[in-house]
Structure formats: structure tokens, C-alpha cells
Design a protein around this motif. Structure first.
Motif, PDB file in Angstrom:
ATOM      1  N   LEU B  41      76.522  16.886  49.812  1.00  0.00           N
ATOM      2  CA  LEU B  41      76.036  17.180  51.159  1.00  0.00           C
ATOM      3  C   LEU B  41      75.274  15.981  51.709  1.00  0.00           C
ATOM      4  O   LEU B  41      74.670  15.230  50.958  1.00  0.00           O
ATOM      5  N   ASN B  42      75.274  15.830  53.028  1.00  0.00           N
ATOM      6  CA  ASN B  42      74.450  14.788  53.618  1.00  0.00           C
ATOM      7  C   ASN B  42      73.127  15.376  54.096  1.00  0.00           C
ATOM      8  O   ASN B  42      72.951  16.600  54.140  1.00  0.00           O
ATOM      9  N   ALA B  43      72.217  14.490  54.442  1.00  0.00           N
ATOM     10  CA  ALA B  43      70.862  14.931  54.763  1.00  0.00           C
ATOM     11  C   ALA B  43      70.810  15.899  55.944  1.00  0.00           C
ATOM     12  O   ALA B  43      70.004  16.828  55.953  1.00  0.00           O
ATOM     13  N   ASP B  44      71.682  15.693  56.910  1.00  0.00           N
ATOM     14  CA  ASP B  44      71.670  16.594  58.065  1.00  0.00           C
ATOM     15  C   ASP B  44      72.110  18.000  57.696  1.00  0.00           C
ATOM     16  O   ASP B  44      71.560  18.989  58.200  1.00  0.00           O
ATOM     17  N   LEU B  50      68.441  24.464  55.490  1.00  0.00           N
ATOM     18  CA  LEU B  50      67.116  24.930  55.061  1.00  0.00           C
ATOM     19  C   LEU B  50      66.141  25.115  56.220  1.00  0.00           C
ATOM     20  O   LEU B  50      65.042  25.643  56.025  1.00  0.00           O
ATOM     21  N   GLY B  51      66.542  24.657  57.386  1.00  0.00           N
ATOM     22  CA  GLY B  51      65.649  24.788  58.538  1.00  0.00           C
ATOM     23  C   GLY B  51      64.359  24.018  58.386  1.00  0.00           C
ATOM     24  O   GLY B  51      63.280  24.487  58.742  1.00  0.00           O
ATOM     25  N   ILE B  52      64.459  22.806  57.834  1.00  0.00           N
ATOM     26  CA  ILE B  52      63.278  21.952  57.694  1.00  0.00           C
ATOM     27  C   ILE B  52      63.496  20.684  58.501  1.00  0.00           C
ATOM     28  O   ILE B  52      64.561  20.504  59.091  1.00  0.00           O
ATOM     29  N   SER B  53      62.494  19.824  58.546  1.00  0.00           N
ATOM     30  CA  SER B  53      62.641  18.613  59.350  1.00  0.00           C
ATOM     31  C   SER B  53      63.443  17.549  58.599  1.00  0.00           C
ATOM     32  O   SER B  53      63.481  17.534  57.367  1.00  0.00           O
ATOM     33  N   ARG B  54      64.036  16.683  59.383  1.00  0.00           N
ATOM     34  CA  ARG B  54      64.827  15.614  58.799  1.00  0.00           C
ATOM     35  C   ARG B  54      63.998  14.748  57.859  1.00  0.00           C
ATOM     36  O   ARG B  54      64.471  14.303  56.806  1.00  0.00           O
ATOM     37  N   SER B  55      62.755  14.523  58.230  1.00  0.00           N
ATOM     38  CA  SER B  55      61.921  13.645  57.397  1.00  0.00           C
ATOM     39  C   SER B  55      61.542  14.343  56.090  1.00  0.00           C
ATOM     40  O   SER B  55      61.426  13.709  55.045  1.00  0.00           O
ATOM     41  N   ASN B  56      61.371  15.627  56.162  1.00  0.00           N
ATOM     42  CA  ASN B  56      61.065  16.380  54.953  1.00  0.00           C
ATOM     43  C   ASN B  56      62.235  16.294  53.975  1.00  0.00           C
ATOM     44  O   ASN B  56      62.049  16.077  52.770  1.00  0.00           O
ATOM     45  N   THR B  57      63.423  16.417  54.498  1.00  0.00           N
ATOM     46  CA  THR B  57      64.621  16.268  53.676  1.00  0.00           C
ATOM     47  C   THR B  57      64.646  14.894  53.013  1.00  0.00           C
ATOM     48  O   THR B  57      64.907  14.769  51.818  1.00  0.00           O
ATOM     49  N   SER B  58      64.338  13.903  53.813  1.00  0.00           N
ATOM     50  CA  SER B  58      64.368  12.542  53.289  1.00  0.00           C
ATOM     51  C   SER B  58      63.392  12.369  52.121  1.00  0.00           C
ATOM     52  O   SER B  58      63.737  11.806  51.078  1.00  0.00           O
ATOM     53  N   MET B  59      62.182  12.890  52.313  1.00  0.00           N
ATOM     54  CA  MET B  59      61.183  12.786  51.246  1.00  0.00           C
ATOM     55  C   MET B  59      61.576  13.592  50.016  1.00  0.00           C
ATOM     56  O   MET B  59      61.390  13.147  48.889  1.00  0.00           O
ATOM     57  N   GLY B  60      62.117  14.777  50.243  1.00  0.00           N
ATOM     58  CA  GLY B  60      62.538  15.606  49.121  1.00  0.00           C
ATOM     59  C   GLY B  60      63.635  14.943  48.303  1.00  0.00           C
ATOM     60  O   GLY B  60      63.584  14.908  47.066  1.00  0.00           O
ATOM     61  N   LEU B  61      64.606  14.365  49.022  1.00  0.00           N
ATOM     62  CA  LEU B  61      65.702  13.696  48.325  1.00  0.00           C
ATOM     63  C   LEU B  61      65.188  12.493  47.540  1.00  0.00           C
ATOM     64  O   LEU B  61      65.625  12.223  46.422  1.00  0.00           O
ATOM     65  N   LYS B  62      64.228  11.810  48.137  1.00  0.00           N
ATOM     66  CA  LYS B  62      63.642  10.657  47.458  1.00  0.00           C
ATOM     67  C   LYS B  62      63.004  11.090  46.136  1.00  0.00           C
ATOM     68  O   LYS B  62      63.208  10.464  45.095  1.00  0.00           O
ATOM     69  N   LYS B  80      77.401   8.325  56.576  1.00  0.00           N
ATOM     70  CA  LYS B  80      76.221   8.981  56.042  1.00  0.00           C
ATOM     71  C   LYS B  80      76.188   8.995  54.513  1.00  0.00           C
ATOM     72  O   LYS B  80      77.227   9.112  53.872  1.00  0.00           O
ATOM     73  N   GLU B  81      74.974   8.928  53.990  1.00  0.00           N
ATOM     74  CA  GLU B  81      74.783   9.101  52.556  1.00  0.00           C
ATOM     75  C   GLU B  81      75.030  10.559  52.196  1.00  0.00           C
ATOM     76  O   GLU B  81      74.611  11.464  52.924  1.00  0.00           O
ATOM     77  N   HIS B  82      75.633  10.787  51.038  1.00  0.00           N
ATOM     78  CA  HIS B  82      75.775  12.157  50.548  1.00  0.00           C
ATOM     79  C   HIS B  82      75.086  12.291  49.198  1.00  0.00           C
ATOM     80  O   HIS B  82      74.828  11.295  48.522  1.00  0.00           O
ATOM     81  N   PHE B  83      74.779  13.519  48.850  1.00  0.00           N
ATOM     82  CA  PHE B  83      73.994  13.757  47.633  1.00  0.00           C
ATOM     83  C   PHE B  83      74.569  14.899  46.796  1.00  0.00           C
ATOM     84  O   PHE B  83      75.090  15.862  47.349  1.00  0.00           O
ATOM     85  N   THR B  84      74.492  14.742  45.503  1.00  0.00           N
ATOM     86  CA  THR B  84      74.912  15.796  44.553  1.00  0.00           C
ATOM     87  C   THR B  84      73.967  15.891  43.376  1.00  0.00           C
ATOM     88  O   THR B  84      73.213  14.963  43.116  1.00  0.00           O
ATOM     89  N   THR B  85      74.110  16.969  42.616  1.00  0.00           N
ATOM     90  CA  THR B  85      73.506  17.035  41.287  1.00  0.00           C
ATOM     91  C   THR B  85      74.591  16.666  40.292  1.00  0.00           C
ATOM     92  O   THR B  85      75.779  16.862  40.575  1.00  0.00           O
ATOM     93  N   PRO B  86      74.233  16.129  39.137  1.00  0.00           N
ATOM     94  CA  PRO B  86      75.246  15.824  38.121  1.00  0.00           C
ATOM     95  C   PRO B  86      76.000  17.107  37.750  1.00  0.00           C
ATOM     96  O   PRO B  86      75.425  18.191  37.748  1.00  0.00           O
ATOM     97  N   ASP B  87      77.278  16.957  37.426  1.00  0.00           N
ATOM     98  CA  ASP B  87      78.071  18.119  37.029  1.00  0.00           C
ATOM     99  C   ASP B  87      77.608  18.659  35.684  1.00  0.00           C
ATOM    100  O   ASP B  87      77.566  19.862  35.468  1.00  0.00           O
ATOM    101  N   ASP B  88      77.308  17.751  34.792  1.00  0.00           N
ATOM    102  CA  ASP B  88      77.028  18.111  33.404  1.00  0.00           C
ATOM    103  C   ASP B  88      75.631  18.729  33.250  1.00  0.00           C
ATOM    104  O   ASP B  88      74.618  18.061  33.365  1.00  0.00           O
ATOM    105  N   LEU B  89      75.609  20.015  32.983  1.00  0.00           N
ATOM    106  CA  LEU B  89      74.328  20.729  32.848  1.00  0.00           C
ATOM    107  C   LEU B  89      73.468  20.175  31.717  1.00  0.00           C
ATOM    108  O   LEU B  89      72.249  20.147  31.817  1.00  0.00           O
ATOM    109  N   TRP B  90      74.098  19.754  30.658  1.00  0.00           N
ATOM    110  CA  TRP B  90      73.317  19.193  29.553  1.00  0.00           C
ATOM    111  C   TRP B  90      72.592  17.933  29.984  1.00  0.00           C
ATOM    112  O   TRP B  90      71.448  17.706  29.614  1.00  0.00           O
TER     113      TRP B  90
END
Lengths: 181, 181
Positions: B41-44, B50-62, B80-90
Motif C-alpha cells: 500500500l502507499n501512504a495515501d 485509517l482516517g489519520i493525517s498524511r504526516s502521521n502516516t509518514s511518521m508511523g511508517l518511519k 509513489k512509495e509502497h509499503f509491505t510487511t515481510p511475508d515470512d512470519l518467522w
DNA sequence: TCTCAGTTTCAGTAATTACTGAAAATTCGG
DNA sequence: CCGAATTTTCAGTAATTACTGAAACTGAGA
């Protein structure tokens, strides 16, 4: 109740770390103070040593008791309540882990099970991800339960054995199912 | 970016648990959202879901990136930058434990060693208590290091073996020193 | 090199959490 | 059962942490 430099630095450190450990500064400091004290302390002694209010001490002690990290102790001939940390460090660590599991993991495990109960809703990826997370947490908490049941002496033996454990298991034979689900 | 009820409940739960886990609500929610999303997903998108501010998203991702729990991903054809969590749960669990150790344990281990360096100051009880705590943390972190080095497959084998491990060690023989120091 | 979509930073503000003093409650010796 | 000593509770306030909007910054395409 003047603290030695050693006490002071230790207490200050626990205060600073408190926020990272999920407790507040004064709770960390109260714990640190009791941890280093050979004799039980009463609330007034703690209040004075830390320069906090009496009510803050009372609340901090209450929280620490709810964690099982601090024990009340009645001293004969003194009407005031006194407090200590358990002598046995292993007991302290066991308590800490158990309580953190209870607060940080168990509620999530329940929630994941609850979500799975609600049955398939069409998002296969999310559902698989949740199932996988639940399985992982179950595996880890079951292992933890097994370890927590061992007497300390065996636990120490096991931990000191360290990486050789893996080899040991190999030798005994791998009748277990493979890793990937 | 409307969330399914499953997503919503999961995200809300992570938000609530956030404070217990040492992160704030929105950081927990961002992580939860990414965890359930099959595509990055991208930041937007996060901001809107989540209904939060763009800057809050930026800080959270950081913050999540600093933990190594979220990865940047460039999607071809999108600026745009996109973000994921690693697939591997371990991998996720390993990262989590490592980071928490780094933040919650390592500083204290250093401090304890530092205090011991300062040499005896007359309070035998406190000094013994500190030494004992240091030894305990060392034993546990060394064990952790050993386990962390194992491949996942072996780790699973070991964990599934559970309480039988203790018996195994008994059989191999106890050449190790006794528990009490 | 300029432009502009996109991202980060940051000062100000909102929300939350921690702490205090005073009052209420409890406990225990007499 | 009374009353002094002690502890707990809690409403108000202080301190900290989280969040926002606007401005500054970045970097890729023209």
C-alpha cells in the motif's frame, strides 16, 4: 534514607527504562529501590528516598503487587506495611514473562481465534495471514508453557546447552511434520 | 480503500494493543493494515483507510521501518512509495524479538556491567544482587543468541519437542555445574 | 535546470498519562 | 467499639506523548 551512588544510578536507570518496559518512571524506581534493599522498606521510606508523593508511592506499590513483582511483608513490632521483591531471581523472571504474556499476547490470541470463528468472509489472503499468525503464537506459547513447567535446575541445564540442542534433536530423529504449513 | 469488517476489527485490536506493545495506536493500526494486505500500500491509501493525517502516516511508517517490520517497495509505473510487511512470519517474529531485546534489555545489561566496573562500594547485598541479575541476563541472552542462529526448520523442531527436551538433556548427561551460584 | 508530485519535518495543539494533596477508608491497639 | 495511625482513592493539575497542517525538502521527468 539516603541512597548510595550505586543505588542512585540503578534507580535512575530503572526509571528511564520504565517507559520502554511498559511501566512509568516512578514504578520503575520503586522496584529498583526494593530490588537492591536487603531489608523490606515501608512506604514512607520509599517516598522519602525517591522524593515523590505518598500517594504516588501507594499507587506504584499497588501496580507492582498486581504484577506479583513486589510482596507485602509484615514486620513484627511495626504497624506499617513493608515491601520487598522476591529473593529468587528466577521466580522474578518467570513472573515477569508470565505477566507480559498475559497482557501482551493472550488478548491477541483470543482475538485471532474470535476472528476465525466468524468464518470466511471472502478475503482469502487476510484470513490465511490471520490463521498463520494464530498458529505461530500457539506454537510459541505452547513451548513457553512447557518450559515454564520445568524446575529451574533443568531450565538452567537446558539453556546452558544452547545451540547443541539442535544437534541433539537431529540425533534423536525427526519424526515431526515439516515446517511449512 | 474501504476495509472489510475483518480488517477493521483486526486493525482496531492492534491499535488498542499498541500501547501495551510500546508503540502508539496509529503505528499499531498501520502495521495491522499492511499485515493483512496482499499488495503493498502507499501512504495515501493508509492515510485514507485509517482516517489519520498524511504526516502521521509518514511518521508511523518511519518508525515501523526503523523496527524493520515494514519494508519500502517500489512498484513499477507508480511514482509513489509502497509499503509491505515481510511475508515470512518467522522473520517478523525474529525481528520483533531482536528489536525488543535491543531496546529493553541491552541497555540494562550495559548499565549493570558499568556499575560493577565502578568497584565495590560497601553495600555487599546490592552488589551481589546486581551481579546476580547481570549473570541471569547474560545466560538468557546467550541462550537467545544460540536459538536465533538456528534455521527456522530446526527451531520449529525444537519447539515442537517441548517438555521432552528436559528428559533428553538428562539422558545425555549432566556435566554442567549446579544451579546455585 | 526547472517543475511538480510526493515525502518529511516541525511548531503548535490535542489527547493521554503521571503525579499530587486532601479527603475518605481501613486497620489495629487499647 | 473508639480513635489514632496508616493506607487508599480520587479530582484536579502537571508532564508527556501523539497528532495535525503547513511549510520545507526531494528527486524524477521534461
Amino acid at each position: 534514607m539516603k541512597m548510595t551512588p550505586l543505588h542512585q544510578e540503578f534507580v535512575l536507570h530503572f526509571g528511564e527504562m520504565g517507559s520502554r518496559w511498559g511501566i512509568n518512571r516512578t514504578v520503575g524506581q520503586i522496584y529498583a529501590l526494593l530490588f537492591l534493599s536487603s531489608a523490606p522498606l515501608n512506604a514512607d521510606q520509599i517516598t522519602e528516598a525517591l522524593g515523590i508523593s505518598r500517594s504516588n508511592t501507594s499507587m506504584g506499590l499497588k501496580e507492582l503487587q498486581s504484577w506479583g513483582l513486589v510482596l507485602r511483608k509484615h514486620l513484627p513490632g511495626d504497624r506499617k506495611e513493608h515491601f520487598t521483591t522476591p529473593d529468587d531471581l528466577w521466580l522474578i523472571v518467570r513472573t515477569l514473562i508470565e505477566e507480559r504474556k498475559k497482557r501482551e499476547i493472550d488478548p491477541t490470541l483470543s482475538k485471532l481465534r474470535e476472528l476465525e470463528m466468524q468464518g470466511p468472509g471472502g478475503d482469502d489472503y487476510a484470513e490465511a495471514r490471520i490463521a498463520e499468525l494464530r498458529e505461530m503464537i500457539e506454537m510459541m506459547t505452547e513451548f513457553y508453557d512447557d518450559m515454564a513447567r520445568l524446575e529451574t535446575e533443568k531450565l538452567v541445564r537446558l539453556m546452558t546447552y544452547g545451540s547443541r540442542l539442535a544437534g541433539l534433536i537431529d540425533k534423536v530423529g525427526g519424526y515431526l511434520p515439516s515446517t511449512k504449513s
